[in-house]
Design a protein around this motif. Structure first.
Motif, PDB file in Angstrom:
ATOM      1  N   ARG A   1     -12.256  -2.472  -1.651  1.00  0.00           N
ATOM      2  CA  ARG A   1     -12.254  -3.675  -0.801  1.00  0.00           C
ATOM      3  C   ARG A   1     -12.267  -3.273   0.664  1.00  0.00           C
ATOM      4  N   ARG A   2     -11.539  -2.260   1.008  1.00  0.00           N
ATOM      5  CA  ARG A   2     -11.572  -1.679   2.351  1.00  0.00           C
ATOM      6  C   ARG A   2     -11.016  -0.263   2.264  1.00  0.00           C
ATOM      7  N   TRP A   3     -11.343   0.539   3.269  1.00  0.00           N
ATOM      8  CA  TRP A   3     -10.853   1.912   3.319  1.00  0.00           C
ATOM      9  C   TRP A   3     -10.729   2.326   4.781  1.00  0.00           C
ATOM     10  N   GLY A   4     -10.035   3.420   5.011  1.00  0.00           N
ATOM     11  CA  GLY A   4      -9.864   3.883   6.379  1.00  0.00           C
ATOM     12  C   GLY A   4      -9.036   5.144   6.429  1.00  0.00           C
ATOM     13  N   ALA A   5      -8.637   5.513   7.648  1.00  0.00           N
ATOM     14  CA  ALA A   5      -7.849   6.729   7.853  1.00  0.00           C
ATOM     15  C   ALA A   5      -6.786   6.464   8.905  1.00  0.00           C
ATOM     16  N   ARG A   6      -5.663   7.097   8.752  1.00  0.00           N
ATOM     17  CA  ARG A   6      -4.638   7.073   9.785  1.00  0.00           C
ATOM     18  C   ARG A   6      -4.108   8.487   9.973  1.00  0.00           C
ATOM     19  N   TYR A   7      -3.522   8.715  11.157  1.00  0.00           N
ATOM     20  CA  TYR A   7      -3.194  10.083  11.544  1.00  0.00           C
ATOM     21  C   TYR A   7      -1.695  10.214  11.807  1.00  0.00           C
ATOM     22  N   MET A   8      -1.158  11.344  11.384  1.00  0.00           N
ATOM     23  CA  MET A   8       0.230  11.701  11.637  1.00  0.00           C
ATOM     24  C   MET A   8       0.257  12.976  12.475  1.00  0.00           C
ATOM     25  N   ASP A   9       1.460  13.405  12.815  1.00  0.00           N
ATOM     26  CA  ASP A   9       1.578  14.627  13.625  1.00  0.00           C
ATOM     27  C   ASP A   9       1.058  15.854  12.884  1.00  0.00           C
ATOM     28  N   ASP A  10       1.197  15.859  11.537  1.00  0.00           N
ATOM     29  CA  ASP A  10       0.831  17.054  10.771  1.00  0.00           C
ATOM     30  C   ASP A  10      -0.422  16.866   9.925  1.00  0.00           C
ATOM     31  N   GLY A  11      -1.225  15.853  10.224  1.00  0.00           N
ATOM     32  CA  GLY A  11      -2.450  15.674   9.449  1.00  0.00           C
ATOM     33  C   GLY A  11      -2.889  14.229   9.415  1.00  0.00           C
ATOM     34  N   LYS A  12      -3.612  13.880   8.346  1.00  0.00           N
ATOM     35  CA  LYS A  12      -4.137  12.523   8.237  1.00  0.00           C
ATOM     36  C   LYS A  12      -4.021  12.034   6.805  1.00  0.00           C
ATOM     37  N   CYS A  13      -4.254  10.728   6.669  1.00  0.00           N
ATOM     38  CA  CYS A  13      -4.286  10.089   5.351  1.00  0.00           C
ATOM     39  C   CYS A  13      -5.559   9.272   5.266  1.00  0.00           C
ATOM     40  N   ILE A  14      -6.340   9.485   4.211  1.00  0.00           N
ATOM     41  CA  ILE A  14      -7.498   8.632   3.935  1.00  0.00           C
ATOM     42  C   ILE A  14      -7.107   7.717   2.778  1.00  0.00           C
ATOM     43  N   TRP A  15      -7.287   6.434   2.962  1.00  0.00           N
ATOM     44  CA  TRP A  15      -6.833   5.467   1.974  1.00  0.00           C
ATOM     45  C   TRP A  15      -7.956   4.514   1.588  1.00  0.00           C
ATOM     46  N   ALA A  16      -7.810   3.929   0.410  1.00  0.00           N
ATOM     47  CA  ALA A  16      -8.774   2.931  -0.073  1.00  0.00           C
ATOM     48  C   ALA A  16      -8.012   1.915  -0.919  1.00  0.00           C
ATOM     49  N   GLU A  17      -8.416   0.649  -0.817  1.00  0.00           N
ATOM     50  CA  GLU A  17      -7.762  -0.433  -1.554  1.00  0.00           C
ATOM     51  C   GLU A  17      -8.739  -1.045  -2.549  1.00  0.00           C
ATOM     52  N   GLN A  18      -8.232  -1.336  -3.741  1.00  0.00           N
ATOM     53  CA  GLN A  18      -9.005  -2.026  -4.769  1.00  0.00           C
ATOM     54  C   GLN A  18      -8.258  -3.278  -5.194  1.00  0.00           C
ATOM     55  N   ASP A  19      -8.986  -4.371  -5.341  1.00  0.00           N
ATOM     56  CA  ASP A  19      -8.368  -5.617  -5.779  1.00  0.00           C
ATOM     57  C   ASP A  19      -7.876  -5.487  -7.204  1.00  0.00           C
ATOM     58  N   LEU A  20      -6.714  -6.082  -7.481  1.00  0.00           N
ATOM     59  CA  LEU A  20      -6.197  -6.121  -8.836  1.00  0.00           C
ATOM     60  C   LEU A  20      -6.854  -7.248  -9.608  1.00  0.00           C
ATOM     61  N   ALA A  21      -7.061  -7.050 -10.895  1.00  0.00           N
ATOM     62  CA  ALA A  21      -7.516  -8.154 -11.746  1.00  0.00           C
ATOM     63  C   ALA A  21      -6.414  -9.197 -11.807  1.00  0.00           C
ATOM     64  N   PRO A  22      -6.741 -10.471 -12.033  1.00  0.00           N
ATOM     65  CA  PRO A  22      -5.716 -11.521 -12.060  1.00  0.00           C
ATOM     66  C   PRO A  22      -4.551 -11.214 -12.973  1.00  0.00           C
ATOM     67  N   GLU A  23      -4.837 -10.659 -14.177  1.00  0.00           N
ATOM     68  CA  GLU A  23      -3.727 -10.377 -15.083  1.00  0.00           C
ATOM     69  C   GLU A  23      -2.847  -9.259 -14.547  1.00  0.00           C
ATOM     70  N   GLY A  24      -3.464  -8.309 -13.825  1.00  0.00           N
ATOM     71  CA  GLY A  24      -2.655  -7.252 -13.225  1.00  0.00           C
ATOM     72  C   GLY A  24      -1.828  -7.783 -12.078  1.00  0.00           C
ATOM     73  N   ALA A  25      -2.418  -8.664 -11.294  1.00  0.00           N
ATOM     74  CA  ALA A  25      -1.699  -9.223 -10.160  1.00  0.00           C
ATOM     75  C   ALA A  25      -0.545 -10.097 -10.613  1.00  0.00           C
ATOM     76  N   SER A  26      -0.693 -10.763 -11.747  1.00  0.00           N
ATOM     77  CA  SER A  26       0.351 -11.687 -12.200  1.00  0.00           C
ATOM     78  C   SER A  26       1.609 -10.974 -12.614  1.00  0.00           C
ATOM     79  N   ARG A  27       1.530  -9.679 -12.896  1.00  0.00           N
ATOM     80  CA  ARG A  27       2.721  -8.961 -13.328  1.00  0.00           C
ATOM     81  C   ARG A  27       3.588  -8.525 -12.157  1.00  0.00           C
ATOM     82  N   LEU A  28       3.102  -8.729 -10.907  1.00  0.00           N
ATOM     83  CA  LEU A  28       3.858  -8.266  -9.744  1.00  0.00           C
ATOM     84  C   LEU A  28       4.915  -9.284  -9.382  1.00  0.00           C
TER      85      LEU A  28
END
Length: 717
Positions: A690-717
């Protein structure tokens, strides 16, 4: 007449001393000054709340107010004109020439009794002196003698026809006061209030309507003595041309005076509906400014009356004064409305409800008559359920400051999307404010909350720190390092961090909310702290079994705090904002992380971790895409970055896959040629997420990506 056995008592100095003082001043005072001094002595000598003097009017059979003391304007306006044949204490005194006393019930002035004595004249009674008393006690013989002597002294200072001279002098004096007051009137409402206070009493009027021309229609700006129903049915929105009376007033450009209802109906038979049952004489004044017709002012009277030449001249001057003041006020109101509309448009229309934070806010404009300010706030979603919270205040008031606020808010959102740390965000904002000019300054507090580690990082530039409310109702005052305001600061900016409990409420505010009338903010912060603590206790905000809708609960809490802090807002000279954020930590079972080897085996190991964790969370339907996303991100980290490499999965409203490495290089999508064997990894990540990006820390970086949950998966939260 009502009597009471408990007499009034003269206060010191004695009655003889007070009368001697009046006699000593007999030759040094004007008639108006003499009446005012005598009224002061009579009030002080009886311990009265206040009083007033009425003189018989030459124009009608009633009495007109010519002097008053110790009473608010709303009370004196009610006594501006008295009919001699009404059943009132002053009227009875005028008719029979005797001292009258009566108990008063339900008076808004707080008085419990009233006493009136006549002002004797050679050709009959000239008027009446009336005092309002705070006790329902009849005056004794000594008291009566004192009041009669004061009234006799008053009469001796007046001529045979005192109202003709004194009434005109009083009105002229009040017109001078009106000129000064109108010069200070800022809004159209101020103009209406000023005219009511300075005109109705001296002219013996009891009604006022000020109308302005807008789009060839007459719109009521304000009124006194008329019901809203009457205004809506007969005056509001009437086309200018259809009202022949107003049309004539504006055509002649001079006052139109109507001395009775009969004259009104005879001259304007088609406008009989405008003859209010409680009004029997009118003065219609054209309002002209800069050579343009801008409206009409109507002064009305309860009884029929005639207008002297001196009154006609004063009313003509009144129309000119009101017209100029109303034109200035309408220009101010228009600019103020534009600034408020701009500011409302630049503030968030609604605040998002995020997995780790729910927010509520109140924007409190300054008192009427002050320009809008640049207070603002925002809640911004970041990656991995992190949230940015920002509150700020542009120094100054007006459209320019509101526009600056909008520029800063837009800049903050852009910088937040870049995942910059708080101190870097403020560095860029400081550069922006400096570019606006040397006289531009703003305060700002930018905070980022990480729900996994429960760490909230603050950076503030000249802005007060927030108040933190813990789930047990206790209140904490973190003190992140202070930096100068934006526009005056020199980087670097110092930051601070605090570990929050699993649930808390952060209370952000601008200094307009806590600054007292003397400019002290410390007492205001203490008052805010008490208001927060009391509101949390009253609502049982953190109590078990509370309603599930956090947004409604937080909005209720915000409203209670605002009500407590705004008791004196009518005197507020600055805008204010209150911004509450309810933070929630991520559940430990919703986060999983692993260290990966810094070699080609890392991608296969990462896929195994993903399969097992998604099966445990019941998200098997995301297995294929999540494996591919993680495989590409880990592969890129191994090929193009350096260790250590780690993987973290976060289950929330979406599935967040994060890959950490020790490099600060920036990942970029590139267009691969058909013959290229590599270069398509981030393209696939973008297509599957759904979206992705990067963020930076003092000792490196993080690359992240988000995926939408299916309705049944979301309902368990």
């Amino acid at each position: 007449m009502t009597t009471d056995d408990a007499p009034l008592t003269l206060t010191e100095p004695s009655a003889a001393a007070r009368l001697a003082l009046l006699e000593a001043q007999s030759h040094d005072l004007s008639p108006y000054e003499a009446l005012t001094l005598a009224l002061q002595q009579a009030t002080a000598g009886t311990g009265a709340l206040g009083g007033f003097v009425h003189l018989r009017s030459d124009a009608d059979a009633g009495m007109r107010l010519v002097a008053a003391g110790g009473l608010p304007d709303r009370v004196t306006q009610e006594w501006a004109h008295l009919s001699a044949d009404r059943d009132t204490t002053p009227a009875r005194t005028l008719r029979d020439g005797s001292l009258h006393w009566a108990a008063v019930r339900g008076a808004r002035s707080g008085c419990r009794a009233m006493v009136s004595v006549p002002l004797p004249g050679a050709d009959g009674r000239l008027g009446v002196l009336t005092l309002l008393l705070w006790q329902a006690q009849a005056p004794d013989a000594h008291q009566r003698s004192f009041l009669t002597a004061v009234a006799r002294w008053m009469a001796g200072r007046l001529g045979r026809r005192p109202y003709a001279v004194l009434g005109g002098a009083l009105r002229a004096a009040r017109m001078t006061e009106l000129t000064s007051a109108l010069a200070e009137a800022v809004t159209a409402a101020d103009v209406v209030d000023t005219v009511a206070r300075h005109v109705l009493g001296p002219f013996g009027a009891d009604g006022l309507v000020i109308q302005a021309i807008e789009n060839d229609r007459m719109h009521v700006v304000g009124s006194v003595g008329y019901s809203q129903d009457f205004l809506d049915r007969h005056l509001e929105g009437v086309p200018t041309g259809s009202n022949v009376l107003v049309a004539e007033v504006l055509r002649l450009r001079r006052p139109l005076l109507v001395e009775s209802t009969q004259e009104f109906v005879r001259r304007f038979p088609g406008l009989r509906a405008l003859t209010h049952p409680d009004k029997n004489a009118w003065a219609f004044l054209p309002l002209i400014a800069s050579g343009r017709d801008i409206g009409c002012c109507v002064v009305s009277f309860a009884l029929p009356r005639t207008f002297s030449d001196e009154e006609r001249s004063l009313l003509a001057a009144l129309g000119g004064l009101v017209g100029q003041a109303l034109e200035r006020a309408r220009l101010y109101d228009a600019e103020h409305d534009r600034a408020q509309s701009l500011q409302r448009g630049l503030l968030p229309r609604s605040l998002p409800s995020l997995p780790a934070a729910t927010a509520a806010a109140r924007y409190l404009p300054a008192s009427e008559g002050a320009a809008v300010g640049g207070d603002w706030y925002d809640l911004i979603a970041l990656s991995a359920d992190r949230v940015a919270m920002v509150v700020g205040d542009v120094m100054g008031h007006g459209i320019a400051e509101a526009a600056t606020m909008g520029r800063l808010r837009t800049a903050v959102r852009t910088l937040a999307d870049l995942e910059l740390p708080p101190e870097e965000v403020l560095i860029h904002l400081n550069d922006l404010v400096e570019e606006l000019g040397e006289d531009s300054y703003a305060t700002c507090l930018y905070a980022v909350f990480d729900p996994v580690g429960r760490i909230c990082t603050f950076c503030r530039a000249g802005h007060p720190p927030p108040v933190v409310v813990h789930s047990d109702g206790s209140v904490h005052h973190p003190e992140p390092a202070a930096n100068p305001p934006l526009g005056a600061a020199r980087p670097p900016f110092d930051t601070g961090a605090v570990r929050l409990p699993e649930e808390s409420v952060l209370v952000f505010f601008t200094d307009g909310l806590v600054r007292s009338a003397n400019g002290d903010s410390d007492d205001g912060v203490d008052r805010l702290t008490r208001a927060v603590r009391d509101a949390v206790a009253r609502t049982g905000y953190f109590a078990p079994g509370r309603p599930a809708d956090a947004g409604e609960r937080l909005d209720e809490l915000c409203g209670l705090i605002t009500d407590t802090m705004t008791d004196d807002r009518p005197r507020a000279v600055d805008d204010a904002a209150l911004f509450l954020v309810h933070t929630r930590a991520a559940a430990p079972g919703d986060v999983a992380s692993w260290r990966l080897p810094a070699d080609p085996r890392a991608a296969a190991e990462a896929r195994r971790h993903v399969r097992r964790q998604l099966a445990q969370w019941g998200l098997d339907e995301l297995e294929a895409t999540a494996e591919m996303v993680v495989s590409e991100l880990v592969g890129n980290a191994i090929r193009h970055a350096k260790g250590p490499v780690s993987l973290r999965l976060l289950r929330s409203r979406s599935l967040v896959c994060e890959v950490y490495d020790g490099s600060l290089t920036t990942p970029r999508i590139r267009r691969a040629a058909q013959t290229d064997e590599n270069g398509r990894g981030l393209y696939l990540v973008s297509a599957l997420s759904r979206r992705w990006g990067a963020r930076y820390m003092d000792d490196g970086k993080c690359i992240w990506a988000e995926q939408d949950l299916a309705p049944e998966g979301a309902s368990r939260l």
